[in-house]
Design a protein around this motif. Structure first.
Motif, PDB file in Angstrom:
ATOM      1  N   ASN A   1     -20.098  13.554 101.089  1.00  0.00           N
ATOM      2  CA  ASN A   1     -19.724  14.210 102.324  1.00  0.00           C
ATOM      3  C   ASN A   1     -20.806  14.195 103.603  1.00  0.00           C
TER       4      ASN A   1
ATOM      5  N   ARG B   1      -6.579   4.448 102.620  1.00  0.00           N
ATOM      6  CA  ARG B   1      -6.440   5.812 102.281  1.00  0.00           C
ATOM      7  C   ARG B   1      -6.146   6.736 103.825  1.00  0.00           C
ATOM      8  N   LEU B   2      -6.469   6.138 104.783  1.00  0.00           N
ATOM      9  CA  LEU B   2      -6.229   6.588 106.061  1.00  0.00           C
ATOM     10  C   LEU B   2      -5.243   5.999 106.949  1.00  0.00           C
TER      11      LEU B   2
ATOM     12  N   ASP C   1      -6.346   7.982 112.804  1.00  0.00           N
ATOM     13  CA  ASP C   1      -6.703   9.291 112.281  1.00  0.00           C
ATOM     14  C   ASP C   1      -8.282   9.364 112.927  1.00  0.00           C
TER      15      ASP C   1
ATOM     16  N   VAL D   1     -11.972  10.088 112.403  1.00  0.00           N
ATOM     17  CA  VAL D   1     -12.970  10.037 111.291  1.00  0.00           C
ATOM     18  C   VAL D   1     -14.284   9.981 111.651  1.00  0.00           C
TER      19      VAL D   1
ATOM     20  N   TYR E   1     -15.796   8.946 106.856  1.00  0.00           N
ATOM     21  CA  TYR E   1     -15.655  10.413 106.299  1.00  0.00           C
ATOM     22  C   TYR E   1     -14.445  10.899 107.185  1.00  0.00           C
ATOM     23  N   HIS E   2     -13.498  11.696 106.390  1.00  0.00           N
ATOM     24  CA  HIS E   2     -12.568  12.582 107.084  1.00  0.00           C
ATOM     25  C   HIS E   2     -13.094  13.504 108.142  1.00  0.00           C
ATOM     26  N   ALA E   3     -12.459  14.050 108.986  1.00  0.00           N
ATOM     27  CA  ALA E   3     -12.794  14.925 109.995  1.00  0.00           C
ATOM     28  C   ALA E   3     -13.492  16.172 109.340  1.00  0.00           C
ATOM     29  N   ASN E   4     -13.008  16.540 108.178  1.00  0.00           N
ATOM     30  CA  ASN E   4     -13.595  17.553 107.430  1.00  0.00           C
ATOM     31  C   ASN E   4     -14.733  17.237 107.076  1.00  0.00           C
TER      32      ASN E   4
ATOM     33  N   GLU F   1     -15.330  15.222 104.331  1.00  0.00           N
ATOM     34  CA  GLU F   1     -15.392  14.543 103.058  1.00  0.00           C
ATOM     35  C   GLU F   1     -15.518  13.011 103.105  1.00  0.00           C
TER      36      GLU F   1
ATOM     37  N   ALA G   1     -14.014   9.618 102.855  1.00  0.00           N
ATOM     38  CA  ALA G   1     -12.789   9.022 102.702  1.00  0.00           C
ATOM     39  C   ALA G   1     -12.303   8.013 101.591  1.00  0.00           C
TER      40      ALA G   1
END
Lengths: 355, 225
Positions: free
Chosen positions: A228, A268-269, A273, A275, A348-351, A353, A355
């Motif tokens: 992360n 996975r995206l 999105d 990122v 990384y996802h916006a949160n 974590e 991807a």
């Protein structure tokens, strides 16, 4: 020898601070394990709970086959080395090393012989009659280690034992510590806030934040694939580039440029999105001529790191770092292009974590 | 009229037992209050809430009570409660009351001095001691107290000097000690100013070794710290 198992371990201090939060962890027999994190992340509380100096609010601690959750520290067969060493100032080195053995009821001649053996092994010969105040920081640190080693415990618990040493001595002590642990093969839990120490010493690292483990892995995993953005930020001697980006047609748009990104992460995206594009400065190559699919910008700051330099480049309002070998530093103000090494880009996802 | 020197020599039957009583009272109460005061300090830092509460109450009540009142209570109230103080150390019951009152009173002060010394020892010391398996008693007796006593030599000396001077209150409660000499000599028609001066000289002489002892302990521990 023994492994350590923690089950749903929680420590809440009076006043409501949740220092350790439902933590599960298994540390293998003989492993050198680092607890790494910023101040206040709960790593020292976790270590002290394993030692028995703090009683957990809930959860279990097992050392070897024994459940030790409610056992006093002296019965757990662990030896702790404290950050300030906590040597006893009113005793000489021999007594400091031999004192735990006296508490265990060993005879005077046996314990003094063992103190001498351990002292010799740790390079303390000739200092055994001195009091701690007459020793240098490095020597005090070795007395603290000797006190732990002489007990022949199942587990060593080290609470930042290197942080009171000056930079040069710290490197020597680090090598010494790793060799000692390899020789003795004793399970070791090591608390540090210094990521380079954790990377250098540990078989595995747990990176902690707010009482929880954010990533658990080998130094290679934690450094190469931070799980992360918190871990990505924390690990590495130069800060990792983490730039806001958007997925566009099988590439990502970063700082106004479309650049390549790992295919497995993109799979996975979805297109569009938001990122975070992450790449370490060490894996950014800097060129003075235009490169297709690279970020371009102007050099703002150059920091000398010794054998390399960290160059900060302003790309469309974002600062991107890259390291270059010594002697090839660009002048501030020049226009350069930065391309990431294949396979070293992380999304990384916006949160936050991976991807 | 007797000369200054003769006031001492002609009344030696009063001066010698008086001065000796003062010394005995001081030594007995000093040992008693060091032991009781240290025990109270151990209670005040112990992990058992009831012991902490007892230690704190003791200090708060006794330290705020005038010493004279402690004497008054032991001399006049205890007979009403059917408590009789036996004669000890070859002296009568009033002597027993005197060193008991001095011990009870001074130990509250010793407790606070020792406790402040315990607080100067870093908490890491007792944790390290606990980590190697010491019990609370061992932590306190073998690790914390030896370090704490170094820090408390000067304030403890002040408490002991105060104790030495407080022994004179016993003179008001039927103990023939140095401050009571004046009354007796006054009845013989002796010179009171000479008597007071001799008593003063005696106290100065007694306090000198206490100060020397304090210096010696500070020097010894300053080096080996």
């Amino acid at each position: 020898m023994a492994g350590i198992a923690l089950q749903a371990l929680t420590k809440v201090f009076p006043g409501g601070v949740r220092a350790v939060d439902r933590l599960d962890l298994e540390i293998a027999d003989g492993e050198f394990f680092a607890l790494l994190g910023p101040s206040g992340c709960g790593k020292t509380t976790l270590l002290r709970t394993i030692a028995g100096l703090e009683e957990p609010t809930s959860g279990e601690v097992t050392i070897g086959e024994r459940r030790v959750t409610r056992m006093p520290p002296g019965k757990r067969d662990v030896a702790m080395v404290f950050q300030d060493y906590a040597l006893f100032p009113h005793m000489n080195v021999v007594d400091n090393i031999a004192y735990p053995l006296r508490i265990k009821g060993m005879s005077r001649s046996d314990r003094e012989r063992r103190a001498d053996d351990v002292g010799d092994h740790l390079g303390l010969e000739g200092l055994m009659e001195r009091r701690p105040a007459a020793l240098s920081g490095g020597q005090q640190q070795r007395v603290a280690l000797a006190r732990a080693v002489a007990c022949r415990p199942q587990v060593f618990l080290f609470d930042e034992p290197l942080s009171n040493l000056d930079a040069r001595l710290r490197l020597e002590a680090r090598t010494f510590l790793k060799r000692l642990q390899r020789e003795l093969g004793v399970t070791t839990v090591f608390v540090t806030h210094d990521q380079s120490e954790a990377l250098a010493l540990a078989d595995r690292i747990a990176v902690m934040e707010a009482g929880r483990i954010r990533q658990l892995g080998t130094p290679r995993e934690v450094f190469g694939r931070p799980a992360n953005t918190f871990v990505a930020n924390f690990i590495g001697s130069t800060p990792m580039n983490l730039l806001p980006a958007t997925v566009r047609d099988g590439r990502v748009e970063v700082a106004g440029q479309r650049v390549a990104a790992p295919a497995d992460a993109l799979a996975r995206l979805a297109d569009g999105d938001e990122v975070v594009y992450g790449v370490r400065p060490e894996y950014m190559s800097l060129t003075r001529s235009a490169v297709d699919g690279a970020l371009s910008g102007t050099v703002s700051i150059v920091e000398n790191l010794g054998s390399s330099a960290l160059v900060s480049v302003e790309c469309n309002g974002h600062i991107v770092g890259a390291t270059v070998p010594e002697g090839s530093e660009p002048d501030p103000g020049t226009t350069v292009w930065l391309a990431a090494t294949d396979g070293r880009v992380l999304l990384y996802h916006a949160n936050g974590e991976l991807a | 009229m007797l000369s200054f020197w003769e006031t001492l020599t002609k009344n030696s039957d009063l001066f010698i037992p008086g001065f000796l009583s003062t010394i005995y009272l001081f030594i007995i109460a000093a040992i008693g209050s060091l032991v009781l005061g240290t025990a109270l300090a151990a209670m005040r830092v112990s992990p058992v809430p009831a012991m902490r509460a007892f230690g704190a109450s003791y200090v708060n009540v006794i330290r705020n009570t005038p010493l004279t009142l402690v004497f008054v209570f032991l001399v006049f109230a205890t007979p009403k409660l059917d408590v009789a103080f036996p004669s000890t150390f070859g002296q009568n019951g009033f002597f027993t009351i005197a060193y008991s009152a001095l011990t009870i009173y001074t130990s509250a002060f010793v407790c606070e001095v020792v406790r402040s010394g315990v607080n100067t020892v870093s908490p890491g010391q007792s944790e390290a001691a606990r980590a190697i398996g010491m019990t609370f008693g061992q932590v306190l007796g073998l690790i914390v107290m030896p370090q704490a006593f170094r820090a408390i030599v000067p304030p403890l000396s002040s408490v002991m000097i105060a104790l030495l001077k407080n022994t004179t209150i016993a003179g008001g409660f039927s103990v023939l000690e140095s401050a009571a000499i004046r009354q007796n000599i006054s009845e013989r028609g002796g010179d009171q100013i000479h008597t007071i001066l001799w008593t003063l000289i005696f106290f100065l002489i007694l306090i000198t070794p206490l100060v020397a002892l304090q210096r010696a302990m500070e020097r010894r521990w300053a080096v080996s710290r």
